[in-house]
Each structure stands twice: as C-alpha cells, then as structure tokens.
Design a protein around this motif. Sequence first.
Motif, PDB file in Angstrom:
ATOM      1  N   ARG A   8       0.839  -1.202   0.000  1.00  0.00           N
ATOM      2  CA  ARG A   8       0.000   0.000   0.000  1.00  0.00           C
ATOM      3  C   ARG A   8       0.871   1.248   0.000  1.00  0.00           C
ATOM      4  N   ARG A   9       1.905   1.236   0.794  1.00  0.00           N
ATOM      5  CA  ARG A   9       2.806   2.384   0.833  1.00  0.00           C
ATOM      6  C   ARG A   9       3.492   2.571  -0.517  1.00  0.00           C
ATOM      7  N   PHE A  10       3.893   1.480  -1.172  1.00  0.00           N
ATOM      8  CA  PHE A  10       4.539   1.602  -2.473  1.00  0.00           C
ATOM      9  C   PHE A  10       3.570   2.148  -3.515  1.00  0.00           C
ATOM     10  N   ASP A  11       2.289   1.775  -3.434  1.00  0.00           N
ATOM     11  CA  ASP A  11       1.304   2.327  -4.371  1.00  0.00           C
ATOM     12  C   ASP A  11       1.264   3.843  -4.266  1.00  0.00           C
ATOM     13  N   ALA A  12       1.357   4.352  -3.035  1.00  0.00           N
ATOM     14  CA  ALA A  12       1.342   5.807  -2.843  1.00  0.00           C
ATOM     15  C   ALA A  12       2.617   6.433  -3.398  1.00  0.00           C
ATOM     16  N   VAL A  13       3.760   5.772  -3.169  1.00  0.00           N
ATOM     17  CA  VAL A  13       5.031   6.278  -3.699  1.00  0.00           C
ATOM     18  C   VAL A  13       4.998   6.290  -5.223  1.00  0.00           C
ATOM     19  N   ARG A  14       4.494   5.223  -5.812  1.00  0.00           N
ATOM     20  CA  ARG A  14       4.441   5.138  -7.275  1.00  0.00           C
ATOM     21  C   ARG A  14       3.541   6.216  -7.852  1.00  0.00           C
ATOM     22  N   SER A  15       2.389   6.466  -7.229  1.00  0.00           N
ATOM     23  CA  SER A  15       1.476   7.494  -7.718  1.00  0.00           C
ATOM     24  C   SER A  15       2.132   8.874  -7.697  1.00  0.00           C
ATOM     25  N   THR A  16       2.858   9.138  -6.631  1.00  0.00           N
ATOM     26  CA  THR A  16       3.545  10.430  -6.520  1.00  0.00           C
ATOM     27  C   THR A  16       4.595  10.589  -7.608  1.00  0.00           C
ATOM     28  N   LEU A  17       5.372   9.542  -7.832  1.00  0.00           N
ATOM     29  CA  LEU A  17       6.442   9.617  -8.830  1.00  0.00           C
ATOM     30  C   LEU A  17       5.885   9.657 -10.247  1.00  0.00           C
ATOM     31  N   GLU A  18       4.797   8.940 -10.490  1.00  0.00           N
ATOM     32  CA  GLU A  18       4.146   9.016 -11.807  1.00  0.00           C
ATOM     33  C   GLU A  18       3.647  10.426 -12.079  1.00  0.00           C
ATOM     34  N   ALA A  19       3.081  11.053 -11.056  1.00  0.00           N
ATOM     35  CA  ALA A  19       2.565  12.412 -11.215  1.00  0.00           C
ATOM     36  C   ALA A  19       3.690  13.413 -11.466  1.00  0.00           C
ATOM     37  N   SER A  20       4.890  13.093 -10.974  1.00  0.00           N
ATOM     38  CA  SER A  20       6.030  13.992 -11.179  1.00  0.00           C
ATOM     39  C   SER A  20       6.682  13.792 -12.538  1.00  0.00           C
ATOM     40  N   GLY A  21       6.218  12.773 -13.300  1.00  0.00           N
ATOM     41  CA  GLY A  21       6.725  12.560 -14.646  1.00  0.00           C
ATOM     42  C   GLY A  21       7.785  11.497 -14.780  1.00  0.00           C
ATOM     43  N   LEU A  22       8.013  10.694 -13.729  1.00  0.00           N
ATOM     44  CA  LEU A  22       9.005   9.619 -13.845  1.00  0.00           C
ATOM     45  C   LEU A  22       8.483   8.546 -14.793  1.00  0.00           C
ATOM     46  N   PRO A  23       9.251   8.127 -15.792  1.00  0.00           N
ATOM     47  CA  PRO A  23       8.785   7.160 -16.795  1.00  0.00           C
ATOM     48  C   PRO A  23       8.346   5.835 -16.168  1.00  0.00           C
ATOM     49  N   PRO A  24       7.265   5.245 -16.680  1.00  0.00           N
ATOM     50  CA  PRO A  24       6.774   3.970 -16.145  1.00  0.00           C
ATOM     51  C   PRO A  24       7.803   2.847 -16.220  1.00  0.00           C
ATOM     52  N   ASP A  25       8.651   2.852 -17.279  1.00  0.00           N
ATOM     53  CA  ASP A  25       9.629   1.773 -17.393  1.00  0.00           C
ATOM     54  C   ASP A  25      10.656   1.812 -16.270  1.00  0.00           C
ATOM     55  N   LEU A  26      10.942   3.011 -15.746  1.00  0.00           N
ATOM     56  CA  LEU A  26      11.834   3.101 -14.598  1.00  0.00           C
ATOM     57  C   LEU A  26      11.136   2.613 -13.332  1.00  0.00           C
ATOM     58  N   LEU A  27       9.903   3.038 -13.137  1.00  0.00           N
ATOM     59  CA  LEU A  27       9.166   2.634 -11.943  1.00  0.00           C
ATOM     60  C   LEU A  27       8.952   1.129 -11.883  1.00  0.00           C
ATOM     61  N   SER A  28       8.875   0.499 -13.046  1.00  0.00           N
ATOM     62  CA  SER A  28       8.654  -0.950 -13.067  1.00  0.00           C
ATOM     63  C   SER A  28       9.843  -1.726 -12.529  1.00  0.00           C
ATOM     64  N   ARG A  29      10.991  -1.065 -12.382  1.00  0.00           N
ATOM     65  CA  ARG A  29      12.179  -1.740 -11.893  1.00  0.00           C
ATOM     66  C   ARG A  29      12.261  -1.776 -10.370  1.00  0.00           C
ATOM     67  N   VAL A  30      11.361  -1.088  -9.695  1.00  0.00           N
ATOM     68  CA  VAL A  30      11.414  -1.049  -8.236  1.00  0.00           C
ATOM     69  C   VAL A  30      10.828  -2.331  -7.659  1.00  0.00           C
ATOM     70  N   LYS A  31      11.532  -2.957  -6.734  1.00  0.00           N
ATOM     71  CA  LYS A  31      11.040  -4.148  -6.046  1.00  0.00           C
ATOM     72  C   LYS A  31      10.486  -3.723  -4.684  1.00  0.00           C
ATOM     73  N   ALA A  32       9.202  -3.917  -4.495  1.00  0.00           N
ATOM     74  CA  ALA A  32       8.558  -3.577  -3.222  1.00  0.00           C
ATOM     75  C   ALA A  32       7.384  -4.535  -2.992  1.00  0.00           C
ATOM     76  N   PRO A  33       7.276  -5.084  -1.797  1.00  0.00           N
ATOM     77  CA  PRO A  33       8.195  -4.937  -0.665  1.00  0.00           C
ATOM     78  C   PRO A  33       9.551  -5.566  -0.969  1.00  0.00           C
ATOM     79  N   ALA A  34      10.590  -5.020  -0.358  1.00  0.00           N
ATOM     80  CA  ALA A  34      11.938  -5.520  -0.565  1.00  0.00           C
ATOM     81  C   ALA A  34      12.130  -6.861   0.121  1.00  0.00           C
ATOM     82  N   GLY A  35      12.946  -7.718  -0.480  1.00  0.00           N
ATOM     83  CA  GLY A  35      13.310  -8.976   0.148  1.00  0.00           C
ATOM     84  C   GLY A  35      12.498 -10.165  -0.312  1.00  0.00           C
ATOM     85  N   LEU A  36      13.069 -11.354  -0.108  1.00  0.00           N
ATOM     86  CA  LEU A  36      12.358 -12.594  -0.404  1.00  0.00           C
ATOM     87  C   LEU A  36      11.342 -12.877   0.688  1.00  0.00           C
ATOM     88  N   ASP A  37      10.260 -13.516   0.317  1.00  0.00           N
ATOM     89  CA  ASP A  37       9.200 -13.822   1.281  1.00  0.00           C
ATOM     90  C   ASP A  37       9.580 -15.069   2.079  1.00  0.00           C
TER      91      ASP A  37
END
Length: 343
Positions: free
Chosen positions: A221-250
């Motif tokens: 949920r927190r990452f969804d909020a971070v992604r929305s903010t960064l998308e609104a600022s103009g960060l390209p979707p292909d860059l955002l797709s590289r973020v792993k969240a939540p971090a770590g193996l389950d």
Amino acid sequence: MAIDEAGRPLAASGPMLSQDIFERAAALKKAGRPFVLATVIWSQRPTSAKPGAKGIVTADGALFGWVGGSCAQPAVIQEALKALADGRSRILRLDPEGQLASDRRDVVVVPMTCHSGGALEVFLEPFLPALQLLVFGESPVAQALIRLGRAMGYRVVAVRPGTVGPVEEADLTLATLDIDELVRGRQTVAVVATMGQYDEEAVERALQAGAGFVALVASRRRFDAVRSTLEASGLPPDLLSRVKAPAGLDIGAVAPEEIAVSILAEIIAHKPALQPLAGGIPELREPAEPSTAVDPVCGMTVEIAGARHTAEYQGRRYYFCCPACRRHFLANPAEYVHPGAGA
C-alpha cells in the motif's frame, strides 16, 4: 644485444613493465575501477608478444602494457570488454586459420589478420570491484543492512541527508542524495529504508542514477502511494517498473536483521543480471593502417615510419630491428615468411 645459439637476436624482456602493470592493477583495484589483466600464455613465431607479456584493459577500452601489435590489440580489447560485461575469464586465441582443436571448446578463437602470420593465446582475467550497496535511511533495517552488507564484502554506502559525521561500519557516508558519481560505471544496488521520511526522493534518485537493482522497504500500500507520486512527477513507467517492493524474499522475516537477510538474499539472486559497465561494449572497428610491423626474425616490434632496415621479398616489404636480423632474413627468407604472406 642478446642472441640465441644460432646467433639470432632475441626480443628484449621487460621486467620493469610487469612491475608497472601490477602497480597499475593495484591502483585500479583500490579506486574500485573494473579492469582485465591480459597475459600472453602461448605464442607462435613471428608474433611480437611472448609468453608472460602482460597488459591491462580498462572499461573505456584503453590498453596499458603489451600483448601484441596492431593485429592483436583490437581483438584483445574487444574480448576483454566482453569479459568485463559477463565477469568470466577466458582464453583468446588469435590464429591465421581461425580454427581450434575440438577438445578446446572453451577457448575463443579470432582469425589473425596480419600477413606475417603467427598465432597467440591470451588469458583474460576480469577484476570487478566489490558490489556497491547504497542504503538509504536510518531505520533499524537500514542499520542491519549496513552491518551485514559489510560482512559480505560489499562496499556499503550509508545515504543519510543531513547527517554529520561518518556512519559506523559503512565504507562511506553520504550526507546528500547526490549519488550519480558513485553509481556511474559501478555495479550498484540500492535499498530505500527511510520508513517514509523521503522514500519518493530516494527511489527517484536511485533509478535515475542507474542503480542495477532498487528495493523499497515498505508495504504494498505504501509503495502504491510512492508510485502514484512519482508518476505524477513525470518519472517514466519503465523506470518505476524496476522497483522491487516490498523488498526482500518472502521468508517470513520479522526482526530487522531477518528482513535485512531476506533483502541481501534477493540481491544475491539478482547479481548475475547486474551490469558492471554502463554504455555497453564498443564495437570492434577495423584497425587503421598499421604504424608498426613485426620483425619476422626476432619478433620485435618495429616502427614503420623511419625504419632503417627493410627488405623486399615476393613483392612485400619486411621491417627489421637491426642489420643482423635483416641479414638472417635475406640468407633464407622462406624460413621466416608465413605461407600466407606475400602479395
């Protein structure tokens, strides 16, 4: 000049050059710069480089040292850059026929283009700097990542804007988010563990700097909020797709140290896909008109411009380091000329 039992001049050795090579390698390693150590392990006359000759190829394609003349150097550099890209050692064979016995399939074969012939084998050993781990934040997970990352031999950078003084156990403490110079040309992963303080800024800077792996310690949920903010600022979707969240193996991690272990395990799983070099591998270009030639008698390199000792044979000019080599050649040219040479 040293001569062999037949009275032929021998190529000069270069012990000081080898010392310079190792000093250069030590300096590059200390600076965290990737390079390849190239060592001639076998040669067939009339190559100018002999077994034991060494050179260093850096990530920008520069060659320091001696591993052969103008025919050998472009192929050595090209294959060395490939070794930097995949991190694997290899043997490069330059051969007039471009062929190799079937029982040596692990050897890379490149045709030797020099008319004078000869063959060469060069062992290419890449030396890559330690993986760089950028840890953003001062949370317990960030602290655990710094401790464990250091124990794993990574170069750990604590990124903490506004921090005064170094962070214990970190190799480097950065008091700003200006990470571009740190990331450029280096295998880097970034973990953002700020507990919401500046997640958006840290993720954006890590992505734009070119970190090979970016993880965010946060809920979905927190990452969804971070992604929305960064998308609104103009960060390209292909860059955002590289973020792993939540971090770590389950793996059911709960404590900060357990979460750090799960993140480091995920980093290990991604290491083969991380590229240590930026900008790709330069294409191998056809060599320009050679400025040097190989003395067919002793194998030494001779500057063509202003060469004093030359001879014509079968419509082709040959260059020599001294009058003795020229006399030996003229006495029996067929002994020194490769079958494929000539006009």
